[in-house]
Write an enzyme that holds these catalytic residues in place. Structure first.
Site: not given
Ligand code: XUL
Ligand code: CO
Length: 437
Positions: A99, A102, A230, A266, A269, A294, A305, A337
């Site tokens: 990001h 970061d 995402e 992800e 998620h 992810d 999470d 991630d």
């Molecule tokens: C948050 C998440 C983020 C995204 C990118 O849950 O997964 O880190 O991958 O913004």
């Molecule tokens: Co993510």
């Protein structure tokens, strides 16, 4: 300066190695089904978890001990770049992700923040001339700063919306500068807390307009990255607009965005949404929208999470099955991630965590390829649905029948032989595959 002194490049030593700094199953050059493991798996390192996170959680301060801890501001940001490229080299990572916040500290204005970003991007670009590690994706963080309290693209304030647009514009420019393969949109605070104060239609329309403007700008500057959404449910807001793949697919189709986006799925998620990881991958794959992953896992005992490193072989195997059936991830990859546990605060834990994750996906890949070679699932499914190859079955699948004809077919049937789904037999066989790699 070396930040990971005493750790040399991690190499493949095979399953019987007891060297904790060696891969046991991930052999980058080994070919599986015609491609190297490195080409298929396309591992990425998440900058935020590995070089920025400090182990803090909602209940307590950071615990991580990092060799760059004594630095501040831009000095810290630069040290992290040095550390990152040393880490990428040692763990043999083909990709990384970040990001904007970061990589460089935020200034008082976006102009100042962008200046910091530019300085770090120039430094990264320099490293990338000699490094094999490429940028899998970058993104704009539009969830940490208090200005995003009511959302970014779905905010209730036009100035905040403009700020979000400006951050995305910069992100696209940075992505182009560093040759990113993808650009990610995770709708951090795109959702709502309560309907009592929310104009849901306006928020969703505004978000769609922001996506359209982003597509237009990427085209204008010649940034040809794949755009990824995402999905994530109920965190941080109560109702996240991109709840899961199915919900986000409907959004994309509703606003004519379907041809411009794929999904970054992800694992944690997926499970937060009440799905398995492989469910989300399958839904995206079947609609031609599986873009990237992810790679992490949640804790089934916790309802949030947790972003753990992936070590569950059942999950990595079923995920790799979906990815292989997708013909690979194309421009996407497997981005970790994932963060080391708060109690795993020593620098070397960063290596152990990534080795564990890379090996877990390497096992998944080996097993999934074997299953595909054997037509394991394909034979089960073909057999299970074989009546759709009969005369009436073919009429159904080709849309050549109607209720009257189906009634005529069914009306005098006395006995239909329904067969067992045999899920337990299938699972036992999967265990055999896992133990026989
Ligand atoms: C948050 C998440 C983020 C995204 C990118 O849950 O997964 O880190 O991958 O913004
Ligand atoms: Co993510």
């Amino acid at each position: 300066m070396a930040y990971f002194d005493g750790i040399t490049k991690v190499k493949y030593e095979g399953r019987h190695s007891d060297n904790p700094y060696a891969f046991k199953f991930y052999n980058p050059e080994e070919k599986i089904g015609g491609k190297t493991m490195e080409e298929i798996l396309r591992f990425g390192i998440a900058y935020w978890h590995t070089f920025v996170a400090d182990g803090s959680d909602p209940f307590g301060a950071g615990t991580a001990i990092r060799p760059w801890d004594h630095l501040k501001g831009m000095d810290l940001a630069k040290a992290r770049v040095d550390a990152a490229f040393e880490f990428f080299e040692k763990i043999d990572a083909p990709f990384f992700c970040f990001h904007d916040v970061d990589i460089a500290p935020e200034g008082a204005t976006l102009r100042e923040s962008n200046k910091n970003v530019d300085e770090i991007v120039a430094m990264m670009k320099d490293y990338m001339k000699d490094s094999k590690t490429k940028l899998l994706w970058n993104t704009a963080n539009m969830f940490t700063n208090p200005r995003w309290t009511h959302g970014a693209g779905t905010t209730s304030h036009a100035d905040v919306y403009a700020y979000a647009a400006a951050k995305i514009k910069k992100g696209l420019e940075v992505g182009k500068e560093l040759g990113a393969e993808n650009y990610v949109f995770w709708g951090g605070r795109e959702g709502y807390e309560s309907l009592l104060n929310t104009n849901l239609k306006l928020e969703q329309e505004n978000l769609a307009k922001l996506f359209h403007m982003s597509i237009d700008y990427a085209k204008e500057i010649g940034f040809d990255a794949q755009f990824l959404i995402e999905p994530k449910p109920k965190e941080p807001t109560t109702h996240q607009y991109d709840y899961d793949v199915a919900t986000a697919t409907a959004f994309l189709y509703q606003y004519d965005l379907q041809d411009h986006f794929k999904f970054n799925i992800e694992a944690n998620h997926a499970t937060l949404a009440g799905h398995t990881f492989e469910h989300e991958l399958r839904v995206a794959r079947e609609s031609g929208m599986l873009g990237s992953v992810d790679a992490n896992q949640g804790d089934p005992l916790l309802g949030w999470d947790t972003d753990e490193f992936p070590t569950d072989l059942y999950a990595t195997t079923l995920a790799m099955y979906e990815i292989l059936k997708n013909g690979g991830l194309g421009r996407g990859g497997l981005n970790f991630d994932a963060k080391v546990r708060r109690g795993s605060f020593e620098t070397e834990d960063l290596f152990h965590a990534h080795i564990a994750g890379m090996d877990a996906f390497a096992i998944g890949l080996r097993v999934a390829q074997k299953m595909i070679d054997d037509r394991f699932f394909e034979n089960i499914v073909d057999e299970r649905y074989k009546t759709f190859n009969s005369e009436i079955g073919k009429k159904i699948t080709s849309g050549q029948t109607n209720l009257k004809e189906l009634e005529a077919h069914a009306i005098d049937i006395e006995n239909i032989e329904i067969r067992s789904g045999q899920v337990e037999k299938i699972k036992a066989r999967i265990n055999q595959y896992l133990l026989n790699i």
